[in-house]
Design a protein around this motif. Structure first.
Motif, mmCIF file in Angstrom:
data_model
loop_
_atom_site.group_PDB
_atom_site.id
_atom_site.type_symbol
_atom_site.label_atom_id
_atom_site.label_comp_id
_atom_site.label_asym_id
_atom_site.label_seq_id
_atom_site.Cartn_x
_atom_site.Cartn_y
_atom_site.Cartn_z
ATOM 1 N N PRO A 24 0.800 -1.229 0.000
ATOM 2 C CA PRO A 24 0.000 0.000 0.000
ATOM 3 C C PRO A 24 0.835 1.282 0.000
ATOM 4 C CG PRO A 24 -0.709 -1.498 1.761
ATOM 5 C CD PRO A 24 0.513 -2.091 1.142
ATOM 6 N N LYS A 25 1.989 1.271 0.663
ATOM 7 C CA LYS A 25 2.826 2.471 0.730
ATOM 8 C C LYS A 25 3.689 2.619 -0.524
ATOM 9 C CE LYS A 25 3.169 2.276 5.738
ATOM 10 N NZ LYS A 25 4.035 1.992 6.871
ATOM 11 N N ASP A 26 4.305 1.513 -0.945
ATOM 12 C CA ASP A 26 5.202 1.528 -2.100
ATOM 13 C C ASP A 26 4.526 0.764 -3.232
ATOM 14 O OD1 ASP A 26 7.308 1.601 -3.859
ATOM 15 O OD2 ASP A 26 8.488 0.083 -2.821
ATOM 16 N N LYS A 27 3.998 1.464 -4.178
ATOM 17 C CA LYS A 27 3.207 0.843 -5.227
ATOM 18 C C LYS A 27 4.024 0.381 -6.433
ATOM 19 C CE LYS A 27 -1.039 3.112 -3.908
ATOM 20 N NZ LYS A 27 -1.408 2.153 -2.923
ATOM 21 N N GLU A 28 5.354 0.383 -6.310
ATOM 22 C CA GLU A 28 6.191 -0.030 -7.431
ATOM 23 C C GLU A 28 6.243 -1.556 -7.575
ATOM 24 O OE1 GLU A 28 9.499 3.361 -8.252
ATOM 25 O OE2 GLU A 28 10.048 1.767 -6.861
ATOM 26 N N THR A 29 6.216 -1.988 -8.814
ATOM 27 C CA THR A 29 6.422 -3.390 -9.145
ATOM 28 C C THR A 29 7.770 -3.466 -9.856
ATOM 29 O OG1 THR A 29 4.057 -3.822 -9.316
ATOM 30 C CG2 THR A 29 5.525 -5.342 -10.469
ATOM 31 N N ILE A 30 8.597 -4.443 -9.453
ATOM 32 C CA ILE A 30 9.962 -4.533 -9.961
ATOM 33 C C ILE A 30 10.273 -5.958 -10.405
ATOM 34 C CG2 ILE A 30 12.418 -4.282 -9.370
ATOM 35 C CD1 ILE A 30 11.461 -2.337 -7.100
ATOM 36 N N ILE A 31 10.896 -6.068 -11.566
ATOM 37 C CA ILE A 31 11.479 -7.329 -12.024
ATOM 38 C C ILE A 31 12.970 -7.084 -12.171
ATOM 39 C CG2 ILE A 31 11.735 -8.892 -13.996
ATOM 40 C CD1 ILE A 31 8.746 -8.629 -14.498
ATOM 41 N N LEU A 32 13.775 -7.993 -11.612
ATOM 42 C CA LEU A 32 15.220 -7.926 -11.758
ATOM 43 C C LEU A 32 15.695 -9.290 -12.242
ATOM 44 C CD1 LEU A 32 17.866 -6.335 -9.573
ATOM 45 C CD2 LEU A 32 18.079 -8.771 -10.011
ATOM 46 N N LEU A 33 16.480 -9.304 -13.299
ATOM 47 C CA LEU A 33 17.044 -10.532 -13.848
ATOM 48 C C LEU A 33 18.543 -10.322 -14.035
ATOM 49 C CD1 LEU A 33 16.363 -13.362 -14.992
ATOM 50 C CD2 LEU A 33 16.131 -12.277 -17.222
ATOM 51 N N LEU A 34 19.342 -11.152 -13.370
ATOM 52 C CA LEU A 34 20.790 -11.034 -13.415
ATOM 53 C C LEU A 34 21.373 -12.381 -13.825
ATOM 54 C CD1 LEU A 34 23.351 -9.330 -12.731
ATOM 55 C CD2 LEU A 34 23.201 -10.279 -10.426
ATOM 56 N N THR A 35 22.225 -12.380 -14.856
ATOM 57 C CA THR A 35 22.865 -13.620 -15.299
ATOM 58 C C THR A 35 24.374 -13.487 -15.227
ATOM 59 O OG1 THR A 35 22.811 -12.917 -17.620
ATOM 60 C CG2 THR A 35 20.966 -14.267 -16.848
ATOM 61 N N GLY A 36 25.023 -14.610 -15.055
ATOM 62 C CA GLY A 36 26.476 -14.652 -14.973
ATOM 63 C C GLY A 36 26.912 -15.959 -14.351
ATOM 64 N N ASP A 37 27.969 -15.916 -13.577
ATOM 65 C CA ASP A 37 28.505 -17.080 -12.885
ATOM 66 C C ASP A 37 29.064 -16.558 -11.566
ATOM 67 O OD1 ASP A 37 29.243 -19.682 -12.406
ATOM 68 O OD2 ASP A 37 31.130 -19.531 -13.512
ATOM 69 N N PHE A 38 28.203 -16.422 -10.576
ATOM 70 C CA PHE A 38 28.553 -15.711 -9.360
ATOM 71 C C PHE A 38 28.028 -16.422 -8.135
ATOM 72 C CE2 PHE A 38 24.712 -14.101 -11.301
ATOM 73 C CZ PHE A 38 23.793 -14.114 -10.268
ATOM 74 N N ASP A 39 28.446 -15.934 -6.992
ATOM 75 C CA ASP A 39 28.017 -16.443 -5.703
ATOM 76 C C ASP A 39 26.970 -15.488 -5.145
ATOM 77 O OD1 ASP A 39 28.246 -16.514 -2.620
ATOM 78 O OD2 ASP A 39 29.351 -18.298 -3.243
ATOM 79 N N LEU A 40 25.946 -16.004 -4.536
ATOM 80 C CA LEU A 40 24.864 -15.165 -4.018
ATOM 81 C C LEU A 40 25.370 -14.148 -2.999
ATOM 82 C CD1 LEU A 40 21.827 -14.582 -4.033
ATOM 83 C CD2 LEU A 40 21.604 -16.200 -2.152
ATOM 84 N N ASN A 41 26.346 -14.521 -2.200
ATOM 85 C CA ASN A 41 26.864 -13.611 -1.174
ATOM 86 C C ASN A 41 27.498 -12.360 -1.763
ATOM 87 O OD1 ASN A 41 26.064 -15.332 0.936
ATOM 88 N ND2 ASN A 41 27.910 -16.541 0.669
ATOM 89 N N GLU A 42 27.895 -12.406 -3.025
ATOM 90 C CA GLU A 42 28.517 -11.262 -3.674
ATOM 91 C C GLU A 42 27.486 -10.221 -4.144
ATOM 92 O OE1 GLU A 42 32.310 -13.094 -5.958
ATOM 93 O OE2 GLU A 42 30.367 -13.854 -6.624
#
Length: 176
Positions: free
Chosen positions: A134-152
């Motif tokens: 209700p406060k933040d009405k933004e919808t966001i899609i993020l797609l990231l590709t590569g060969d990485f570690d989640l912690n990074e």
């Protein structure tokens, strides 16, 4: 056996192509803000000379070498948000995509999924869908590709000020 291998290769190739184009329809409409960073830009970013020996800066430079593509789509338009949600829900069901984290808080919904490498040690793709409350009405899609570690990844979201960065930080802390 040849028929099976041909079918398997075609299925994998079509899936890779689908991953790169299924969200392309959101690139262009006036009501959607789009951020796209391609492999060439990541390569250029990784070659930036840094006079600092700061550990965080070095980690960031090492990470961007591993990234291939980043796409972020943001909208506050109700119709576009509904289309983004339908596309995201369909995409989440893709083979090989596994749920990492899901949070529903005060009407805000965050879904984070990953596609791991064959041996499961690295992430090949990170997909995040955020539907604002209700406060933040933004919808966001993020797609990231590569060969990485989640912690990074939390380091990347901090340095690039990406939408949804706080949610990714929470996910990376929970997956150690």
């Amino acid at each position: 056996m040849i028929k099976f291998l041909t079918t398997l290769v075609l299925a994998l190739v079509s899936h890779v192509l689908l991953a790169q184009t299924v969200f392309d329809k959101f690139d262009g409409p006036e009501d959607i803000t789009t951020i796209t960073v391609n492999k060439k830009m990541f390569e250029m970013m990784s070659k930036v000379k840094s006079n600092t020996t700061d550990k965080e800066t070095q980690q960031y430079l090492n990470l961007v070498k591993k990234l291939e593509n980043l796409k972020v789509f943001v909208t506050s338009n109700t119709k576009m948000a509904a289309d983004m949600k339908a596309t995201a829900e369909k995409y989440i069901k893709s083979p090989g995509l596994e749920e990492l984290m899901r949070v529903n808080d005060g009407g805000k919904s965050v879904k984070i999924h990953i596609r791991s490498s064959a041996n499961g040690t690295k992430i090949k793709e990170l997909f995040m869908f955020i539907e604002g409350g209700p406060k933040d009405k933004e919808t966001i899609i993020l797609l990231l590709t590569g060969d990485f570690d989640l912690n990074e990844i939390s380091l990347l979201t901090d340095k690039m000020s990406l939408p949804g960065g706080e949610d990714l930080k929470k996910a990376s802390k929970g997956k150690k």
